[in-house]
Motif scaffolding. Sequence first.
Motif, PDB file in Angstrom:
ATOM      1  N   TYR A 177       0.801  -1.223   0.000  1.00 61.75           N
ATOM      2  CA  TYR A 177       0.000   0.000   0.000  1.00 61.75           C
ATOM      3  C   TYR A 177       0.833   1.271   0.000  1.00 61.75           C
ATOM      4  O   TYR A 177       0.352   2.332  -0.436  1.00 61.75           O
ATOM      5  CB  TYR A 177      -0.958  -0.003   1.194  1.00 61.75           C
ATOM      6  CG  TYR A 177      -2.091  -0.971   1.001  1.00 61.75           C
ATOM      7  CD1 TYR A 177      -3.241  -0.600   0.325  1.00 61.75           C
ATOM      8  CD2 TYR A 177      -1.998  -2.280   1.457  1.00 61.75           C
ATOM      9  CE1 TYR A 177      -4.274  -1.492   0.124  1.00 61.75           C
ATOM     10  CE2 TYR A 177      -3.029  -3.181   1.253  1.00 61.75           C
ATOM     11  CZ  TYR A 177      -4.152  -2.787   0.587  1.00 61.75           C
ATOM     12  OH  TYR A 177      -5.173  -3.688   0.366  1.00 61.75           O
ATOM     13  N   PHE A 178       2.054   1.207   0.447  1.00 61.83           N
ATOM     14  CA  PHE A 178       2.943   2.368   0.384  1.00 61.83           C
ATOM     15  C   PHE A 178       3.071   2.866  -1.051  1.00 61.83           C
ATOM     16  O   PHE A 178       3.048   4.083  -1.312  1.00 61.83           O
ATOM     17  CB  PHE A 178       4.319   1.987   0.951  1.00 61.83           C
ATOM     18  CG  PHE A 178       5.370   3.047   0.781  1.00 61.83           C
ATOM     19  CD1 PHE A 178       5.341   4.199   1.551  1.00 61.83           C
ATOM     20  CD2 PHE A 178       6.394   2.892  -0.143  1.00 61.83           C
ATOM     21  CE1 PHE A 178       6.309   5.182   1.395  1.00 61.83           C
ATOM     22  CE2 PHE A 178       7.363   3.857  -0.299  1.00 61.83           C
ATOM     23  CZ  PHE A 178       7.318   5.007   0.464  1.00 61.83           C
ATOM     24  N   PHE A 179       3.175   1.944  -1.989  1.00 64.19           N
ATOM     25  CA  PHE A 179       3.306   2.312  -3.397  1.00 64.19           C
ATOM     26  C   PHE A 179       1.976   2.817  -3.963  1.00 64.19           C
ATOM     27  O   PHE A 179       1.963   3.671  -4.856  1.00 64.19           O
ATOM     28  CB  PHE A 179       3.820   1.119  -4.198  1.00 64.19           C
ATOM     29  CG  PHE A 179       5.112   0.566  -3.685  1.00 64.19           C
ATOM     30  CD1 PHE A 179       6.309   1.205  -3.945  1.00 64.19           C
ATOM     31  CD2 PHE A 179       5.144  -0.589  -2.910  1.00 64.19           C
ATOM     32  CE1 PHE A 179       7.509   0.723  -3.462  1.00 64.19           C
ATOM     33  CE2 PHE A 179       6.335  -1.091  -2.419  1.00 64.19           C
ATOM     34  CZ  PHE A 179       7.525  -0.435  -2.697  1.00 64.19           C
ATOM     35  N   ILE A 180       0.860   2.312  -3.448  1.00 57.38           N
ATOM     36  CA  ILE A 180      -0.455   2.819  -3.854  1.00 57.38           C
ATOM     37  C   ILE A 180      -0.595   4.279  -3.438  1.00 57.38           C
ATOM     38  O   ILE A 180      -1.076   5.121  -4.213  1.00 57.38           O
ATOM     39  CB  ILE A 180      -1.590   1.981  -3.232  1.00 57.38           C
ATOM     40  CG1 ILE A 180      -1.447   0.501  -3.616  1.00 57.38           C
ATOM     41  CG2 ILE A 180      -2.952   2.522  -3.643  1.00 57.38           C
ATOM     42  CD1 ILE A 180      -1.526   0.234  -5.093  1.00 57.38           C
TER      43      ILE A 180
ATOM     44  N   ARG B  59       2.702  12.170  -1.507  1.00 59.50           N
ATOM     45  CA  ARG B  59       3.993  12.316  -2.188  1.00 59.50           C
ATOM     46  C   ARG B  59       4.724  13.576  -1.730  1.00 59.50           C
ATOM     47  O   ARG B  59       5.938  13.552  -1.483  1.00 59.50           O
ATOM     48  CB  ARG B  59       3.787  12.357  -3.703  1.00 59.50           C
ATOM     49  CG  ARG B  59       3.402  11.036  -4.332  1.00 59.50           C
ATOM     50  CD  ARG B  59       3.597  11.076  -5.837  1.00 59.50           C
ATOM     51  NE  ARG B  59       2.801  12.114  -6.470  1.00 59.50           N
ATOM     52  CZ  ARG B  59       1.581  11.939  -6.933  1.00 59.50           C
ATOM     53  NH1 ARG B  59       0.995  10.744  -6.813  1.00 59.50           N
ATOM     54  NH2 ARG B  59       0.925  12.924  -7.515  1.00 59.50           N
ATOM     55  N   LYS B  60       3.981  14.682  -1.629  1.00 63.07           N
ATOM     56  CA  LYS B  60       4.610  15.947  -1.231  1.00 63.07           C
ATOM     57  C   LYS B  60       5.205  15.856   0.173  1.00 63.07           C
ATOM     58  O   LYS B  60       6.348  16.269   0.405  1.00 63.07           O
ATOM     59  CB  LYS B  60       3.572  17.074  -1.278  1.00 63.07           C
ATOM     60  CG  LYS B  60       3.169  17.488  -2.688  1.00 63.07           C
ATOM     61  CD  LYS B  60       2.152  18.620  -2.631  1.00 63.07           C
ATOM     62  CE  LYS B  60       1.734  19.047  -4.028  1.00 63.07           C
ATOM     63  NZ  LYS B  60       0.721  20.144  -4.000  1.00 63.07           N
ATOM     64  N   ILE B  61       4.413  15.307   1.097  1.00 61.04           N
ATOM     65  CA  ILE B  61       4.880  15.230   2.485  1.00 61.04           C
ATOM     66  C   ILE B  61       6.029  14.243   2.616  1.00 61.04           C
ATOM     67  O   ILE B  61       6.996  14.485   3.346  1.00 61.04           O
ATOM     68  CB  ILE B  61       3.706  14.844   3.408  1.00 61.04           C
ATOM     69  CG1 ILE B  61       2.647  15.936   3.373  1.00 61.04           C
ATOM     70  CG2 ILE B  61       4.188  14.603   4.825  1.00 61.04           C
ATOM     71  CD1 ILE B  61       1.356  15.568   4.058  1.00 61.04           C
ATOM     72  N   LEU B  62       5.957  13.118   1.889  1.00 61.85           N
ATOM     73  CA  LEU B  62       7.040  12.143   1.926  1.00 61.85           C
ATOM     74  C   LEU B  62       8.325  12.756   1.380  1.00 61.85           C
ATOM     75  O   LEU B  62       9.411  12.562   1.956  1.00 61.85           O
ATOM     76  CB  LEU B  62       6.647  10.908   1.114  1.00 61.85           C
ATOM     77  CG  LEU B  62       7.682   9.781   1.068  1.00 61.85           C
ATOM     78  CD1 LEU B  62       7.906   9.198   2.459  1.00 61.85           C
ATOM     79  CD2 LEU B  62       7.234   8.679   0.106  1.00 61.85           C
ATOM     80  N   LYS B  63       8.205  13.484   0.277  1.00 59.55           N
ATOM     81  CA  LYS B  63       9.381  14.146  -0.305  1.00 59.55           C
ATOM     82  C   LYS B  63       9.970  15.154   0.672  1.00 59.55           C
ATOM     83  O   LYS B  63      11.193  15.264   0.821  1.00 59.55           O
ATOM     84  CB  LYS B  63       8.986  14.838  -1.608  1.00 59.55           C
ATOM     85  CG  LYS B  63      10.152  15.460  -2.348  1.00 59.55           C
ATOM     86  CD  LYS B  63       9.684  16.075  -3.663  1.00 59.55           C
ATOM     87  CE  LYS B  63      10.863  16.712  -4.407  1.00 59.55           C
ATOM     88  NZ  LYS B  63      10.419  17.330  -5.694  1.00 59.55           N
ATOM     89  N   LYS B  64       9.087  15.878   1.360  1.00 55.91           N
ATOM     90  CA  LYS B  64       9.547  16.852   2.351  1.00 55.91           C
ATOM     91  C   LYS B  64      10.274  16.164   3.492  1.00 55.91           C
ATOM     92  O   LYS B  64      11.332  16.642   3.950  1.00 55.91           O
ATOM     93  CB  LYS B  64       8.345  17.637   2.879  1.00 55.91           C
ATOM     94  CG  LYS B  64       8.700  18.748   3.830  1.00 55.91           C
ATOM     95  CD  LYS B  64       7.446  19.496   4.262  1.00 55.91           C
ATOM     96  CE  LYS B  64       7.783  20.606   5.246  1.00 55.91           C
ATOM     97  NZ  LYS B  64       6.550  21.328   5.696  1.00 55.91           N
ATOM     98  N   LYS B  65       9.748  15.033   3.957  1.00 60.17           N
ATOM     99  CA  LYS B  65      10.387  14.286   5.043  1.00 60.17           C
ATOM    100  C   LYS B  65      11.753  13.767   4.620  1.00 60.17           C
ATOM    101  O   LYS B  65      12.719  13.804   5.394  1.00 60.17           O
ATOM    102  CB  LYS B  65       9.494  13.123   5.483  1.00 60.17           C
ATOM    103  CG  LYS B  65       8.339  13.520   6.385  1.00 60.17           C
ATOM    104  CD  LYS B  65       7.565  12.313   6.842  1.00 60.17           C
ATOM    105  CE  LYS B  65       6.530  12.692   7.887  1.00 60.17           C
ATOM    106  NZ  LYS B  65       7.149  13.069   9.167  1.00 60.17           N
TER     107      LYS B  65
END
Length: 362
Positions: A306-309, A318-324
């Motif tokens: 589900y992470f890839f979903i 995606r935005k928050i993950l990229k920021k992290k």
Amino acid sequence: MTISQDSVYGYSDKASLTIRIRLVVIPVIFIVGFLGNTLTASVFLGKSLREKSCSIYLAAKAISDNGFLVSLLVAWLDFVDVRIFHTQVVCHVTLYLSYVCGFVSVWSVVMVTIENYVRICRPSDSRSLCSRYIAKRITILGVVFGCMFDNYPLWTMDISPPKPPQQRFCHTLHKFERFEVVMTYVDTVLTLVIPLVIIIILICIIAVSLVDAAKRRDRLRKTSSYSSVNSTKSKIRPVSTLPHSKVTKMLLSVSLVFVCLHTPSHAIRMKATLENILGQTTVTSHMDRVLQHFFLVLYYFNFSIYFFIYILCGQNFRKILKKKVNQLCKRKEHVARTSDSVLNYRTVDIELETSNNTLDMD
């Protein structure tokens, strides 16, 4: 549904292709899934998303999926002759964890589907029904119910005493065998039949609602002149720009993937169970066994994919993950620079101390 008994008790034909595939695939599922679920939980419980009700359900699913993957890894160790599963406490806790985490994971998807239905088909009720307060209470109640209902592995299982050449095995106590069969059927109803019926019905309703909305827009475009269409564009918005449309797209993807990965393994097991009950056969066919192994791997993927979903369908995710990730990289750079600075200061101090000692000797 718990971890496969085959994973625990082994196989008679260890050279089969399906065994070798599972021997390799399960560790990959665990590593990818555990890392992905950990990142997922950190994103959904972060400051940016934790106020949304669906984030509570998805974070609960990610955490429970990790719990199931841990129990799966313990059972997988039996494949490589690390028999930690067949020891006191580990046997009971592993099965208990797999049941509880499986229950929480399934019903988290059910709640996600219900919330998606409310957002699309009853948008006027979304503010009152899709709140963080309600989501937290439902999640807590679900976890408590799962822990209480699925506690029977803690007191129905035991470790058989070693009888050479046989080894110790985690098994159900004889006096609880019938009880365990009954509870297995009840667990199948609670984690397959009821959730699947709810999810499929709601997905169908959502699909009909989206199709009707698309047909209405098409009719308006066909019956209106170019000017009238331009004048009503501000009033009629496509589904892609409706409120919560990006959220509902991601939630719908979660429900569909769950149905595709979760159902086949249960279906083949129910088929074998019904055949045994009806007395049609007492031995599972070779094809059914192969399908069972294959569908079981799909079922395990249900706890790691589900992470890839979320990355594919969730723009905010995606935005928050990229920021992290960027913040983590900056922290590492800062730590590296700080350690380099400390090392340089120490080098300078050593050089100064060396020069002072040299002057003193002169």
